[in-house]
Design an enzyme around this catalytic site. Structure first.
Site, PDB file in Angstrom:
ATOM      1  N   SER A 251       0.834  -1.199   0.000  1.00 28.61           N
ATOM      2  CA  SER A 251       0.000   0.000   0.000  1.00 28.61           C
ATOM      3  C   SER A 251       0.877   1.261   0.000  1.00 28.61           C
ATOM      4  O   SER A 251       1.689   1.454  -0.903  1.00 28.61           O
ATOM      5  CB  SER A 251      -0.955  -0.030   1.198  1.00 28.61           C
ATOM      6  OG  SER A 251      -1.910   0.994   1.119  1.00 28.61           O
ATOM      7  N   ASP A 399     -10.087  -3.159  -5.928  1.00 28.05           N
ATOM      8  CA  ASP A 399      -9.522  -2.521  -4.742  1.00 28.05           C
ATOM      9  C   ASP A 399     -10.401  -1.339  -4.331  1.00 28.05           C
ATOM     10  O   ASP A 399     -10.509  -0.357  -5.069  1.00 28.05           O
ATOM     11  CB  ASP A 399      -8.095  -2.044  -5.044  1.00 28.05           C
ATOM     12  CG  ASP A 399      -7.349  -1.557  -3.817  1.00 28.05           C
ATOM     13  OD1 ASP A 399      -7.971  -0.927  -2.949  1.00 28.05           O
ATOM     14  OD2 ASP A 399      -6.128  -1.788  -3.740  1.00 28.05           O
ATOM     15  N   HIS A 428      -8.052  -4.596  -1.242  1.00 26.79           N
ATOM     16  CA  HIS A 428      -6.825  -3.863  -0.932  1.00 26.79           C
ATOM     17  C   HIS A 428      -5.996  -4.669   0.058  1.00 26.79           C
ATOM     18  O   HIS A 428      -6.341  -4.772   1.241  1.00 26.79           O
ATOM     19  CB  HIS A 428      -7.162  -2.490  -0.345  1.00 26.79           C
ATOM     20  CG  HIS A 428      -5.959  -1.611  -0.177  1.00 26.79           C
ATOM     21  ND1 HIS A 428      -5.303  -1.038  -1.252  1.00 26.79           N
ATOM     22  CD2 HIS A 428      -5.282  -1.213   0.923  1.00 26.79           C
ATOM     23  CE1 HIS A 428      -4.286  -0.322  -0.813  1.00 26.79           C
ATOM     24  NE2 HIS A 428      -4.242  -0.423   0.508  1.00 26.79           N
TER      25      HIS A 428
END
Length: 456
Positions: A251, A399, A428
């Site tokens: 991320s 996502d 995600h």
């Protein structure tokens, strides 16, 4: 450019638990890799196809049938109970930087599973012995740590560092305001540390102020400041010049990593890298969080409050004194974090939009007019074209945090050093199966394990 509030497309075509991998390639394919045991070479995408078959083009994977959308996958990853899974032990080291700041490095300590009699099935260990050792090594004035994490003694630290002579290193960069304690990072650390019966030494680099690290210099992390990553990696390379070093970013950590890779270009000390669920374009990511009804109501406030809490717990160090005068005009190169006041913290505690936070704190510290300007400058899609080492990228089109508009199809096709693996499911960073294990972390571990074994 931006959309007013809308309901996302949550239709049966976006539901499911049987996912598919798709390779995104340009006409010229990918860069050739040289095998260490012969003169043969193989393109990066063919290497993945042959040696990481679960990631080949068209490969299928099966996720938890109850978590049948990216929203459910991601929500469960953030809110589910993973306390009895991913029983990783960490030994913590305080890393001191040249500017006087610090962060922490949490080294995975697989040998402690025996030391503290870990029973993985029961998620139990000798807590009394661990607690005694933790008290003996905990530095005065530092916060208590997360479960199964303690500071290393000087003798333990010396032994830990000596592994550099024998083990390749994998450095893990966590997500926004996260750290080694997060379930996904623990899963990744566990999978990496088990590759080849323990062939890697694994460390999670916790950003300044994160995972109960301290802030000491009135300076906190931003996506544009990769200096801490650079200094840590350069130090590791200087200690063991012949050692292979890899990195995995998740991320926000993937954005930091790919920004760093692009800045370093041909001078990068890493042998290969992996970027998981990277929010490649921060503007599009903010747009998704702000204007997608589901993403806004489920994730936007949570992410904003993660950042605010990081400021709050470090406020004694970040807070500017009364009548503070800025010594120079803030720039990206020389930031001044002058907006960190109690008054602004009170404002931030009411924020629900991450842009509000970056408008108030991040952008002014670099002399930028607003958060969107910061997002445009900090987006790692800008630096993807200059990545020069083999890099595996995995992004899901479902996502709910980044949205699929961030996926860098054009840039990935034009850079033969990267392989973009698009998946239609996973959410995600989640990709959770019926046992709540992550398919995603296993792909990163499998890729780096095969790469280290076979590639020169």
């Amino acid at each position: 450019m931006f959309r007013s509030g809308y309901y996302p497309t949550v239709t049966p075509s976006h539901w499911g638990y049987n996912g598919t991998v798709k390779h995104v390639l340009g006409e010229k394919g990918t860069k050739s890799l040289a095998f260490r045991d012969s003169k043969r070479q193989i393109p990066l995408h063919e290497f993945v196809t042959k040696h990481v078959p679960t990631l080949k083009d068209g490969a299928n994977f099966r996720l938890n049938s109850l978590l049948f959308t990216g929203y459910l996958q991601t929500l469960y990853l953030s809110a589910g109970d993973f306390s009895k899974k991913f029983q990783v032990f960490y030994g913590r080291e305080i890393i001191k930087f040249s500017d006087g700041g610090v962060c922490t490095a949490d080294w995975v300590m697989p040998e402690w599973e025996q030391t503290y009699s870990l029973n993985a099935e029961k998620a139990s260990f000798n807590e009394k012995q661990f607690s005694n050792d933790e008290k003996a090594t905990h530095p005065k004035g530092w916060p208590r740590l997360h479960p199964r994490t303690r500071y290393l003694s000087s003798e333990e630290l010396e032994k830990c560092h000596s592994k550099g002579y024998s083990y390749p290193l994998v450095v893990v960069l966590h997500g926004l305001a996260g750290g080694s304690h997060e379930p996904l990072i623990r899963a990744l650390s566990e999978d990496l540390s088990k590759v080849g019966d323990g062939k890697f030494q694994v460390v999670v680099l916790n950003a300044r102020g994160c995972s109960r690290s301290k802030v000491t210099t009135r300076r906190i992390f931003t996506a544009l400041h990769t200096g801490d990553v650079r200094e840590f990696l350069n130090h590791q390379k200087a200690l063991f010049p012949q050692r292979k070093i890899y990195a995995v970013g998740t991320s926000f950590g993937a954005a930091m990593l790919t920004n760093y890779l692009g800045e370093e270009g041909d001078n990068c000390p890493l042998n290969a890298a992996v970027a998981l669920s990277n929010p490649w374009d921060f503007v599009h990511t903010w747009d998704k969080l702000a204007h997608d009804w589901w993403s806004n109501h489920i994730f936007s406030r949570t992410l904003t409050q993660f950042l605010t809490r990081t400021v709050k717990v470090n406020m004694n160090e970040l807070q500017v004194p009364e009548n503070f005068e800025v010594s120079h005009k803030p720039t990206v190169e020389k930031p001044v974090f002058y907006t960190y006041t109690r008054e602004n913290l009170e404002k931030a505690e009411k924020f629900t939009d991450i842009l509000e936070f970056d408008n108030l704190f991040t952008a002014p510290s670099m002399g930028l007019p607003d958060g969107l300007t910061y997002y445009r400058k900090a987006s790692s899609i800008n630096r993807l074209p200059n990545i020069k080492i083999p890099t595996l990228i995995i992004n899901a089109t479902d996502d709910p945090v980044t949205g699929e508009n961030v996926i860098p199809y054009k840039q990935a096709r034009e850079n033969p050093c990267v392989l973009l693996c698009e998946t239609d499911l996973g959410g995600h960073l989640a990709y959770l199966d019926n046992e709540s294990n992550s398919w995603l972390t296993k792909q990163a571990a499998e890729f780096l394990g095969s790469f280290d074994e076979l590639v020169l």
